[in-house]
Design an enzyme around this catalytic site. Structure first.
Site, PDB file in Angstrom:
ATOM      1  N   SER A 224      -0.586   7.654  -1.647  1.00 59.91           N
ATOM      2  CA  SER A 224      -1.544   7.884  -2.723  1.00 59.91           C
ATOM      3  C   SER A 224      -1.078   8.885  -3.782  1.00 59.91           C
ATOM      4  O   SER A 224      -1.688   8.974  -4.849  1.00 59.91           O
ATOM      5  CB  SER A 224      -2.877   8.345  -2.126  1.00 59.91           C
ATOM      6  OG  SER A 224      -3.459   7.313  -1.352  1.00 59.91           O
TER       7      SER A 224
ATOM      8  N   CYS B 157      13.019  11.418   6.818  1.00 57.37           N
ATOM      9  CA  CYS B 157      12.975  11.178   8.266  1.00 57.37           C
ATOM     10  C   CYS B 157      14.348  11.370   8.890  1.00 57.37           C
ATOM     11  O   CYS B 157      14.463  11.816  10.029  1.00 57.37           O
ATOM     12  CB  CYS B 157      12.475   9.763   8.558  1.00 57.37           C
ATOM     13  SG  CYS B 157      10.787   9.464   8.033  1.00 57.37           S
TER      14      CYS B 157
ATOM     15  N   LYS C   9       0.879  -1.165   0.000  1.00 56.29           N
ATOM     16  CA  LYS C   9       0.000   0.000   0.000  1.00 56.29           C
ATOM     17  C   LYS C   9       0.918   1.217   0.000  1.00 56.29           C
ATOM     18  O   LYS C   9       1.470   1.590   1.038  1.00 56.29           O
ATOM     19  CB  LYS C   9      -0.919  -0.017   1.233  1.00 56.29           C
ATOM     20  CG  LYS C   9      -2.029   1.058   1.190  1.00 56.29           C
ATOM     21  CD  LYS C   9      -1.513   2.434   1.488  1.00 56.29           C
ATOM     22  CE  LYS C   9      -2.585   3.487   1.285  1.00 56.29           C
ATOM     23  NZ  LYS C   9      -2.024   4.845   1.082  1.00 56.29           N
TER      24      LYS C   9
ATOM     25  N   GLU D 107       9.097   2.397  11.161  1.00 50.53           N
ATOM     26  CA  GLU D 107      10.133   3.420  10.941  1.00 50.53           C
ATOM     27  C   GLU D 107       9.382   4.720  10.743  1.00 50.53           C
ATOM     28  O   GLU D 107       8.770   4.948   9.698  1.00 50.53           O
ATOM     29  CB  GLU D 107      10.998   3.058   9.723  1.00 50.53           C
ATOM     30  CG  GLU D 107      12.287   3.876   9.646  1.00 50.53           C
ATOM     31  CD  GLU D 107      12.145   5.162   8.846  1.00 50.53           C
ATOM     32  OE1 GLU D 107      11.874   6.219   9.489  1.00 50.53           O
ATOM     33  OE2 GLU D 107      12.307   5.124   7.628  1.00 50.53           O
TER      34      GLU D 107
ATOM     35  N   SER E  49       4.589   8.700   9.271  1.00 50.69           N
ATOM     36  CA  SER E  49       4.520   9.606  10.416  1.00 50.69           C
ATOM     37  C   SER E  49       4.280   8.806  11.692  1.00 50.69           C
ATOM     38  O   SER E  49       3.809   7.660  11.664  1.00 50.69           O
ATOM     39  CB  SER E  49       3.380  10.606  10.222  1.00 50.69           C
ATOM     40  OG  SER E  49       2.124   9.939  10.253  1.00 50.69           O
TER      41      SER E  49
END
Length: 455
Positions: free
Chosen positions: A157, A262, A154, A228, A207
């Site tokens: 988007s 990140c 997934k 992560e 997030s």
């Protein structure tokens, strides 16, 4: 409902994709599970050869893929080339080392024979972000498939083209049908997928809030999850640092992927005695970076991935300035139908400001003054995050001590920026997540570490 890819450099729609129905998703998961029933018995030699094929496909399609990354999420094309090469190397790394990491381990006990064996667990769901559309997936995919698992993805988007490209790369490399499939769906369908009994584990990069949701759902059905998550990496600059090296490394680390990483450096904590000189050098080097068309090889800073994310970043900057931070570079949204945000530096950053405590996912640097070494380490650890960190000092013994034992992070560097590397474990502590990717630690996250005891 459509999943739409929009070019953040000009606001133009690239393509709209139909979202899969619940029935279509379930069929794909079922097909992947059936593929796993065959794939799990494949030899390490077979898996290794296919991983090497995948590395070759990535390199063959490098230009096409780099253009796709630039178009879908604004990655500067030279950084896109690097990302693709890194994915290829990851495939090669696990082709070479997978069988070694998964070899049975004999253990001396009272039994005639006892050993630990590492067995694949099944279909793993990967929930992945847009900022490194290929790397985030391949650093999960290569070790998972080397271990005999299968995967469904997934993806974010706003990068559906990248998600489908990954599936096509797996197919072109010669892997069996359906061992890896992309699910073009929105986030609302993720919970039901986690509940599906054919999904055996979950990995998410994203997030902290998204990680909490996924971990909560996975925990409710007792499924392994690797997280992560976000980071607000602290780079500590001590009084004895090589300031030229520190400033250049810090700027480069802040602007990784136009600041959207990140493990991009975000907080620069500098001893008071050298903060003025460091700030001068840092400003000089940040100002020299070029913002522009991500397809231009000279571009250092592309657009932010989406206009709404750029606007959130600007709001964080404004809120910090309202509380007393001083903006010495950037800080203004350029006009036009795009998602660009300039290199920005905030000084006089204090507790209570967004720039002190929140993750800034864009090219904004926070410079924070520390009275001495102990104060700098205290400030670095004064964060809910703990992904990456660094310390700059010419005393390497001291630097090693601080990195190894005093900075609260999954990775700590001395006189260097944080990077993920297939040879080294990667992950965080605190709200930056748990579990590890890459190296031997990563391949062992999604296997049954099984004891066999023979009387």
């Amino acid at each position: 409902m459509s999943i739409v890819s929009i070019n953040p450099a000009n606001g133009v729609t690239i393509k709209a994709y139909a979202e899969l129905s619940t029935e279509e998703v379930e069929k794909k998961i079922q097909d992947t599970h059936q593929a796993w029933n065959r794939w799990k018995t494949s030899t390490h030699e077979t898996r290794g050869k296919l991983l090497l094929n995948m590395a070759s496909v990535l390199r063959k399609r490098k230009k096409e893929l780099a253009i796709l990354l630039a178009s879908e999420m604004g990655k500067p094309i030279t950084q896109g080339y690097y990302e693709i090469e890194k994915c290829a190397y990851c495939c090669e790394y696990y082709a070479e080392n997978g069988s070694k990491y998964l070899a049975d381990r004999l253990i001396e006990t009272e039994a005639s024979k006892s050993f630990v064996t590492f067995q694949p667990i099944g279909v793993v769901l990967a929930v992945m972000p847009w900022n490194f559309p290929l790397w985030q997936v391949f650093r999960f995919l290569a070790p998972a498939m080397a271990a005999g698992n299968c995967g469904v993805l997934k993806h974010a988007s706003n990068v559906p083209g990248s998600a489908l490209a990954i599936e096509s790369i797996v197919k072109e490399a010669g892997f069996p049908d359906n061992v890896f499939q992309t699910l073009l769906i929105g986030s609302s369908k993720v919970a039901a997928i986690i509940e599906n009994p054919l999904i055996k584990a979950v990995t998410i990069t994203g997030s902290t809030s998204a990680g909490i949701q996924v971990a909560t759902k996975a925990g409710s059905v007792l499924k392994k999850v690797v997280l992560e998550l976000g980071g607000s990496d602290a780079y500590v600059v001590l009084a004895d640092a090589d300031l030229e090296l520190a400033a250049q490394t810090c700027v480069d680390a802040r602007l990784i992927n136009s600041g959207q990483s990140c493990i991009a450096a975000k907080r620069f904590i500098v001893e008071k005695s050298v903060i003025d000189e460091f700030t001068r050098l840092f400003l000089e080097k940040m100002r020299a970076k070029k913002m522009g068309d991500p397809l231009d090889p000279e571009t250092d800073i592309g657009p932010q991935a989406r206009a709404d994310l750029r606007d959130e970043l600007h709001d964080q900057v404004k809120r910090s300035i309202e509380k007393g931070a001083v903006c010495i570079l950037g800080g203004e949204v350029p006009p036009g139908d795009h998602a660009f945000y300039p290199a920005t530096i905030l000084t006089n950053v204090k507790p209570g400001m967004a720039a002190y405590s929140e993750e800034f996912f864009g090219p904004v640097a926070s410079i924070i003054e520390a009275s001495d070494e102990a104060d700098a380490i205290r400030i670095a650890n004064d964060s809910v995050f703990g992904l990456g960190s660094a310390v700059f000092t010419q005393d390497l013994v001291k630097g090693e001590r601080i990195a190894a034992t005093q900075l609260e992070a999954g990775t700590s560097c001395v006189n260097s920026r944080t990077v993920s590397d297939p040879r080294l474990p990667f992950g965080g502590v605190k709200t930056s997540g748990y579990g590890r990717e890459l190296a031997d630690f990563g391949i062992h996250e999604f296997v049954n570490i099984k004891t066999v005891y023979i009387k």
